[in-house]
Design an enzyme around this catalytic site. Structure first.
Site, PDB file in Angstrom:
ATOM      1  N   ASP A 106       0.874  -1.030  -0.004  1.00 19.03           N
ATOM      2  CA  ASP A 106      -0.026   0.046  -0.039  1.00 19.03           C
ATOM      3  C   ASP A 106       0.717   1.199   0.126  1.00 19.03           C
ATOM      4  O   ASP A 106       1.963   1.305   0.768  1.00 19.03           O
ATOM      5  CB  ASP A 106      -0.894  -0.205   1.325  1.00 19.03           C
ATOM      6  CG  ASP A 106      -1.818   1.075   1.267  1.00 19.03           C
ATOM      7  OD1 ASP A 106      -2.631   1.269   0.326  1.00 19.03           O
ATOM      8  OD2 ASP A 106      -1.823   1.982   2.149  1.00 19.03           O
ATOM      9  N   GLU A 160       1.294  -0.088  -4.937  1.00 12.09           N
ATOM     10  CA  GLU A 160       0.323   1.050  -5.066  1.00 12.09           C
ATOM     11  C   GLU A 160       1.363   2.434  -5.117  1.00 12.09           C
ATOM     12  O   GLU A 160       1.946   2.565  -4.104  1.00 12.09           O
ATOM     13  CB  GLU A 160      -0.629   1.323  -4.084  1.00 12.09           C
ATOM     14  CG  GLU A 160      -1.612   2.732  -4.203  1.00 12.09           C
ATOM     15  CD  GLU A 160      -2.551   2.762  -3.226  1.00 12.09           C
ATOM     16  OE1 GLU A 160      -3.479   3.344  -3.393  1.00 12.09           O
ATOM     17  OE2 GLU A 160      -2.013   2.523  -1.788  1.00 12.09           O
TER      18      GLU A 160
END
Length: 626
Positions: free
Chosen positions: A268, A303
């Site tokens: 993330d 990400e």
């Protein structure tokens, strides 16, 4: 299957004869005791200082025992590397023996980037039960659909009964609401039995606001000199503490792959993993995880909001060596094309046919141009990157929940436009990701939900409304119309999939299934090669992509028209001409009745070509019979 090269050396490691080795980094403390919960009360046993701020010791504590660490004779806290928190992040840690599970996936080779179809899942809302066991029962349906790899939203233990997972505080402990650690292993085992990969979303840029006890052991886990909108940023480069702090997060990444046999990770917000040291934490993580996987191949996805190509460049070229990155540009352009709205962070997108075409042929849109929303240039060149390294999606957890009502694409745009965009999207050479329920046009929204104590819950709710208010239409709904965004338990309940819709919406399911079969079995589409593609704009809202095959396979056309019916006459676009001695034959049209559409007329006759409104057509060249 499990790696012989990685052994977790933090937390509680069970040994033989009812003994367990404990090790914890607590440099701000003079004394650490292991306090074991027993029927007669607490039994506290001291650990020895072993240098570098670590405390360790081998103690008579059997598997299954509940314990906390008492610091300097005062308050006791959970183990930062607890393998399980059966009572949540504030409760005691449990000694877990990972070797007791009998794996059945021996010989599973792992996964590579080529040919993947990802499927993002939130465990708690994927099934009515919200458990690993219930999720495992749905896996055959995903296999039959054509999915190749599940991507689980974070499982780090969070406070409360439900959470998105990005508020994790016990990073090594899978959330107890979903089941036991062995139930998670069983889910992974079942995925591998069916030939499915399974990767895990991990969050290393911050920890959640409730139940984060790392600072009780060392404030060196955090580095407050960097900005972070979600909480104190983690420390990878500041002073002596950076070494043990890095090791804590790196071991966690390896742990999921080695002890749970996950086939990789989605990391993330890598842009918020701040690290000015010579060896960037993202690159080191990729290398260490591959080592921990042993002979198995793993898939590592990042990400990265700026869409930095460095993420997927090999280390030899100065990159971090990951396999793929999420590309928001495709979603943003498609969303504007579908809805006509370009508010807030969508304001730099037009949603035109040219924009969609450019994104496909060059993997992203912003590759260094000025970006008005951020008031600075954004992006790096991805145009020379292989398409499989870019993950495209029409829906994901963030983008659904960032709409006021958490609505699905087909609800925002109407089913015809959603079918047309789906057809276009699933045949692109980039790696596609579906969000759970997308394949059967689920009516359930996906909203933001957490379960904090009352005071924090209200703060988070207010913060969430403030975030949504960046969209002028949402701000008007909240402030002028008095709209109440579902939150907490209501949002969690509404977000659960209704699996009966899989039969009700059989047309949408058939469309996804047949598109994924084409993607997998048609050699021209399966090539995933941008060098064998070309495209052209036919109108502001229509485009054509041509996929070039060999003489034996023929070529393919994908036409997307989000405007009114288009008659291509005159027709000076050479990509629409079939190869000599061939004609175009229809493989699939998004408006065919079997997909829930209104029917689709033929594309071409001797005098004209036409593309129906709100439709995608998929065509193959075939020899004209003489």
């Amino acid at each position: 299957m499990g790696s012989k090269s990685f052994q977790l050396n933090l937390g509680a490691r069970p040994l033989e004869n009812g003994r367990t080795q404990f090790r914890v980094w607590a440099p701000r403390r003079r004394r650490v005791d292991v306090c074991v919960h027993e029927p007669g009360g607490l039994r506290c046993l001291p650990l020895e200082h072993s240098g570098g701020g670590y405390f360790e010791g081998t103690l008579p504590v059997p598997v299954g025992s509940l314990y906390k660490y008492r610091l300097d004779g005062g308050e006791a806290f959970p183990d930062p590397c607890s393998r399980f928190q059966p009572e949540g992040p504030h409760g005691p840690s449990q000694v877990v023996d990972p070797s007791r599970y009998a794996w059945k996936d021996e010989g599973w080779p792992g996964i590579t980037p080529k040919g993947q179809v990802l499927y993002e899942v939130h465990l708690g809302t994927f099934t009515p039960e919200g458990t690993y066991e219930a999720a495992a029962r749905k896996l055959p349906l995903l296999k039959e659909l054509g999915v190749t790899t599940l991507e689980l939203m974070p499982l780090h233990t969070c406070p409360g009964r439900f959470n998105w997972g990005y508020d994790g505080v016990s990073l090594y402990a899978p959330h107890p609401a979903y089941g036991s650690p062995d139930a998670l292993r069983l889910l992974v085992d079942e995925a591998h039995r069916l030939g499915l990969g399974i990767i895990l979303d991990v969050v290393y840029n911050h920890l959640g606001p409730d139940g984060n006890y790392l600072a009780q052991y060392s404030e060196g886990y955090f580095n407050k000199k960097y900005p972070n909108e979600w909480g104190d940023p983690t420390n990878f480069d500041d002073g002596e503490a950076a070494g043990p702090s890095r090791d804590f997060f790196l071991q966690n990444a390896c742990y999921w792959v080695a002890e749970y046999h996950f086939d990789g990770l989605r990391v993330d917000a890598t842009q918020s993993l701040y690290d000015a040291s010579p060896r960037n934490i993202v690159g080191e993580l990729a290398e260490r995880v591959r080592e921990a996987a042993g002979k198995r191949r793993v898939l590592l996805i990042g990400e990265n909001e700026p869409q930095d190509v460095k993420l997927v460049k090999p280390p030899a070229e100065g990159g971090h060596g990951m396999d793929a990155l999420w590309v928001d540009d495709f979603h943003h352009s498609a969303k504007v094309a579908a809805t006509g709205r370009s508010e807030a962070y969508l304001q730099d997108y037009c949603g035109t046919a040219q924009e969609l075409l450019s994104c496909v042929l060059r993997n992203s849109l912003y590759q260094g141009q000025y970006y008005k929303w951020q008031k600075k240039p954004r992006g790096t060149p991805l145009l020379h990157t292989e398409a499989r390294h870019a993950v495209f999606y029409l829906q994901n957890h963030d983008q659904l929940a960032n709409a006021l009502k958490g609505e699905r694409l087909h609800q925002q745009t109407g089913p015809a436009r959603a079918r047309a965009l789906t057809t276009f999207f699933l045949l692109l050479p980039q790696t596609p990701m579906l969000f759970m329920g997308q394949e059967f046009f689920a009516s359930s929204p996906f909203l933001y939900f957490v379960d904090h104590h009352e005071e924090l819950q209200e703060l988070v709710r207010k913060g969430r409304n403030d975030f949504l208010s960046q969209f002028p239409s949402a701000r008007h709904a909240l402030e002028k119309e008095g709209y109440q965004v579902p939150f907490g338990e209501e949002a969690f309940r509404l977000s659960k999939l209704d699996w009966s819709e899989r039969e009700k919406n059989a047309g949408a399911l058939a469309l996804h299934r047949e598109l994924l079969k084409l993607r997998r079995e048609d050699r021209v589409f399966a090539a995933q090669d941008l060098r064998r593609m070309a495209g052209a704009v036919l109108s502001p809202h229509a485009l054509v992509l041509r996929y070039f095959g060999s003489g034996q396979e023929g070529d393919r056309l994908v036409l997307l028209n989000l405007g009114a019916e288009l008659e291509v006459a005159p027709c000076p676009e050479p990509l629409l001409a079939p190869p000599p001695g061939n004609k175009w034959s229809l493989l699939l049209a998004s408006e065919q009745v079997r997909y829930g559409g209104m029917g689709s007329p033929s594309f071409a006759d001797e005098t004209r070509m036409r593309v129906p409104a709100q439709t995608s057509l998929v065509l193959a060249s075939e020899e004209t019979k003489t």
